[in-house]
Design a protein around this motif. Structure first.
Motif, PDB file in Angstrom:
ATOM      1  N   LYS A   6     -28.624 -45.425 -40.922  1.00 45.62           N
ATOM      2  CA  LYS A   6     -29.226 -45.588 -39.598  1.00 45.62           C
ATOM      3  C   LYS A   6     -28.400 -44.837 -38.576  1.00 45.62           C
ATOM      4  CE  LYS A   6     -32.497 -48.757 -40.405  1.00 45.62           C
ATOM      5  NZ  LYS A   6     -33.855 -48.592 -40.172  1.00 45.62           N
ATOM      6  N   GLY A   7     -28.558 -45.146 -37.331  1.00 53.20           N
ATOM      7  CA  GLY A   7     -27.844 -44.427 -36.283  1.00 53.20           C
ATOM      8  C   GLY A   7     -28.729 -43.352 -35.713  1.00 53.20           C
ATOM      9  N   TYR A   8     -28.129 -42.247 -35.330  1.00 54.26           N
ATOM     10  CA  TYR A   8     -28.898 -41.180 -34.673  1.00 54.26           C
ATOM     11  C   TYR A   8     -30.019 -40.654 -35.551  1.00 54.26           C
ATOM     12  CZ  TYR A   8     -26.274 -37.791 -37.436  1.00 54.26           C
ATOM     13  OH  TYR A   8     -25.741 -37.078 -38.473  1.00 54.26           O
ATOM     14  N   ARG A   9     -29.855 -40.704 -36.860  1.00 57.77           N
ATOM     15  CA  ARG A   9     -30.899 -40.200 -37.763  1.00 57.77           C
ATOM     16  C   ARG A   9     -32.182 -41.016 -37.694  1.00 57.77           C
ATOM     17  NH1 ARG A   9     -28.246 -37.662 -43.009  1.00 57.77           N
ATOM     18  NH2 ARG A   9     -26.243 -37.091 -42.127  1.00 57.77           N
ATOM     19  N   SER A  10     -32.074 -42.243 -37.237  1.00 57.55           N
ATOM     20  CA  SER A  10     -33.265 -43.084 -37.133  1.00 57.55           C
ATOM     21  C   SER A  10     -33.986 -42.901 -35.799  1.00 57.55           C
ATOM     22  CB  SER A  10     -32.899 -44.561 -37.323  1.00 57.55           C
ATOM     23  OG  SER A  10     -32.085 -45.010 -36.256  1.00 57.55           O
ATOM     24  N   LEU A  11     -33.408 -42.134 -34.882  1.00 53.77           N
ATOM     25  CA  LEU A  11     -34.038 -41.901 -33.582  1.00 53.77           C
ATOM     26  C   LEU A  11     -35.237 -40.960 -33.726  1.00 53.77           C
ATOM     27  CD1 LEU A  11     -30.845 -41.260 -31.408  1.00 53.77           C
ATOM     28  CD2 LEU A  11     -32.228 -43.356 -31.482  1.00 53.77           C
ATOM     29  N   ASP A  12     -36.362 -41.374 -33.160  1.00 54.74           N
ATOM     30  CA  ASP A  12     -37.556 -40.522 -33.202  1.00 54.74           C
ATOM     31  C   ASP A  12     -37.293 -39.160 -32.569  1.00 54.74           C
ATOM     32  OD1 ASP A  12     -39.038 -42.495 -34.475  1.00 54.74           O
ATOM     33  OD2 ASP A  12     -39.959 -43.228 -32.626  1.00 54.74           O
ATOM     34  N   VAL A  13     -36.529 -39.150 -31.487  1.00 53.90           N
ATOM     35  CA  VAL A  13     -36.258 -37.895 -30.785  1.00 53.90           C
ATOM     36  C   VAL A  13     -35.414 -36.956 -31.653  1.00 53.90           C
ATOM     37  CG1 VAL A  13     -34.206 -38.687 -29.523  1.00 53.90           C
ATOM     38  CG2 VAL A  13     -35.632 -36.869 -28.572  1.00 53.90           C
ATOM     39  N   TRP A  14     -34.470 -37.481 -32.407  1.00 51.85           N
ATOM     40  CA  TRP A  14     -33.664 -36.639 -33.297  1.00 51.85           C
ATOM     41  C   TRP A  14     -34.542 -36.079 -34.417  1.00 51.85           C
ATOM     42  CZ3 TRP A  14     -32.265 -36.823 -38.501  1.00 51.85           C
ATOM     43  CH2 TRP A  14     -31.262 -35.916 -38.878  1.00 51.85           C
ATOM     44  N   GLN A  15     -35.403 -36.934 -34.966  1.00 50.73           N
ATOM     45  CA  GLN A  15     -36.299 -36.483 -36.044  1.00 50.73           C
ATOM     46  C   GLN A  15     -37.252 -35.400 -35.544  1.00 50.73           C
ATOM     47  OE1 GLN A  15     -38.080 -39.995 -37.776  1.00 50.73           O
ATOM     48  NE2 GLN A  15     -36.069 -40.897 -38.170  1.00 50.73           N
ATOM     49  N   ARG A  16     -37.767 -35.575 -34.327  1.00 51.79           N
ATOM     50  CA  ARG A  16     -38.665 -34.569 -33.737  1.00 51.79           C
ATOM     51  C   ARG A  16     -37.910 -33.266 -33.512  1.00 51.79           C
ATOM     52  NH1 ARG A  16     -43.317 -34.736 -30.342  1.00 51.79           N
ATOM     53  NH2 ARG A  16     -43.832 -36.521 -31.615  1.00 51.79           N
ATOM     54  N   ALA A  17     -36.675 -33.367 -33.031  1.00 53.12           N
ATOM     55  CA  ALA A  17     -35.859 -32.163 -32.806  1.00 53.12           C
ATOM     56  C   ALA A  17     -35.585 -31.439 -34.124  1.00 53.12           C
ATOM     57  CB  ALA A  17     -34.560 -32.536 -32.094  1.00 53.12           C
ATOM     58  N   MET A  18     -35.412 -32.187 -35.202  1.00 53.72           N
ATOM     59  CA  MET A  18     -35.200 -31.559 -36.516  1.00 53.72           C
ATOM     60  C   MET A  18     -36.471 -30.841 -36.980  1.00 53.72           C
ATOM     61  SD  MET A  18     -32.070 -31.905 -37.455  1.00 53.72           S
ATOM     62  CE  MET A  18     -32.035 -31.745 -39.241  1.00 53.72           C
ATOM     63  N   GLU A  19     -37.631 -31.425 -36.697  1.00 52.84           N
ATOM     64  CA  GLU A  19     -38.901 -30.749 -37.010  1.00 52.84           C
ATOM     65  C   GLU A  19     -39.017 -29.455 -36.206  1.00 52.84           C
ATOM     66  OE1 GLU A  19     -42.099 -33.504 -36.291  1.00 52.84           O
ATOM     67  OE2 GLU A  19     -41.241 -34.988 -37.663  1.00 52.84           O
ATOM     68  N   LEU A  20     -38.549 -29.508 -34.973  1.00 53.38           N
ATOM     69  CA  LEU A  20     -38.556 -28.310 -34.129  1.00 53.38           C
ATOM     70  C   LEU A  20     -37.682 -27.216 -34.737  1.00 53.38           C
ATOM     71  CD1 LEU A  20     -39.298 -26.770 -31.551  1.00 53.38           C
ATOM     72  CD2 LEU A  20     -37.471 -28.038 -30.372  1.00 53.38           C
ATOM     73  N   VAL A  21     -36.518 -27.581 -35.243  1.00 55.92           N
ATOM     74  CA  VAL A  21     -35.644 -26.599 -35.898  1.00 55.92           C
ATOM     75  C   VAL A  21     -36.391 -25.915 -37.044  1.00 55.92           C
ATOM     76  CG1 VAL A  21     -33.561 -26.283 -37.305  1.00 55.92           C
ATOM     77  CG2 VAL A  21     -33.492 -27.757 -35.278  1.00 55.92           C
ATOM     78  N   GLU A  22     -37.048 -26.711 -37.876  1.00 53.30           N
ATOM     79  CA  GLU A  22     -37.790 -26.144 -39.009  1.00 53.30           C
ATOM     80  C   GLU A  22     -38.880 -25.187 -38.530  1.00 53.30           C
ATOM     81  OE1 GLU A  22     -38.738 -28.993 -42.304  1.00 53.30           O
ATOM     82  OE2 GLU A  22     -37.851 -30.429 -40.878  1.00 53.30           O
ATOM     83  N   ALA A  23     -39.604 -25.592 -37.492  1.00 56.67           N
ATOM     84  CA  ALA A  23     -40.680 -24.746 -36.964  1.00 56.67           C
ATOM     85  C   ALA A  23     -40.129 -23.449 -36.384  1.00 56.67           C
ATOM     86  CB  ALA A  23     -41.474 -25.515 -35.901  1.00 56.67           C
ATOM     87  N   VAL A  24     -38.992 -23.526 -35.714  1.00 56.90           N
ATOM     88  CA  VAL A  24     -38.388 -22.326 -35.128  1.00 56.90           C
ATOM     89  C   VAL A  24     -37.939 -21.365 -36.225  1.00 56.90           C
ATOM     90  CG1 VAL A  24     -36.390 -21.471 -33.832  1.00 56.90           C
ATOM     91  CG2 VAL A  24     -37.777 -23.342 -32.929  1.00 56.90           C
ATOM     92  N   TYR A  25     -37.362 -21.881 -37.282  1.00 58.99           N
ATOM     93  CA  TYR A  25     -36.953 -20.999 -38.381  1.00 58.99           C
ATOM     94  C   TYR A  25     -38.163 -20.307 -39.007  1.00 58.99           C
ATOM     95  CZ  TYR A  25     -31.936 -21.585 -38.465  1.00 58.99           C
ATOM     96  OH  TYR A  25     -30.590 -21.513 -38.141  1.00 58.99           O
TER      97      TYR A  25
END
Length: 121
Positions: A6-25
């Motif tokens: 848990k922790g920051y990895r469970s934050l919806d905003v962090w998960q969305r930002a990680m999806e953004l990284v994938e989309a940008v790549y």
């Protein structure tokens, strides 16, 4: 996700930002190789910066958390500007960046709400 993770990895905003990284790549793979040290590098760094700042701020806690959330939002704004540059220079079409753009918009809104909720803490 296991309870221990848990922790920051469970934050919806962090998960969305990680999806953004994938989309940008994915988007940057469409750019010409001549942009490897220009827009590609800038866009990838800005994208990676967003979830990284969320995680670092979460880990530091306190007032630092809000400061890092605001920096993450700034990175997303930087990225949106770079998307606009790719379209204006006709390197990519709006349709080619649509998914990443939509993710950036959603991430920015979530970061704004989070920053507002952390105000005064």
């Amino acid at each position: 996700m296991a309870a221990a993770r848990k922790g920051y990895r469970s934050l919806d905003v962090w998960q969305r930002a990680m999806e953004l990284v994938e989309a940008v790549y994915k988007v940057t793979q469409l750019l010409p190789d001549s942009e490897r040290f220009g827009l590609i590098s800038q866009m990838q760094r800005a994208a990676v910066s967003a979830p990284s700042n969320i995680a670092e701020g979460y880990g530091r806690g306190g007032r630092d958390y809000r400061r890092f959330v605001v920096m993450a939002r700034g990175s997303v704004m930087e990225l949106e500007t770079q998307f606009e540059i790719t379209v204006r220079l006709k390197l990519l079409s709006r349709e080619e960046i649509r998914e990443a753009w939509d993710l950036s918009q959603g991430t920015a809104k979530m970061l704004s709400r989070l920053a507002d909720s952390l105000k005064g803490r």
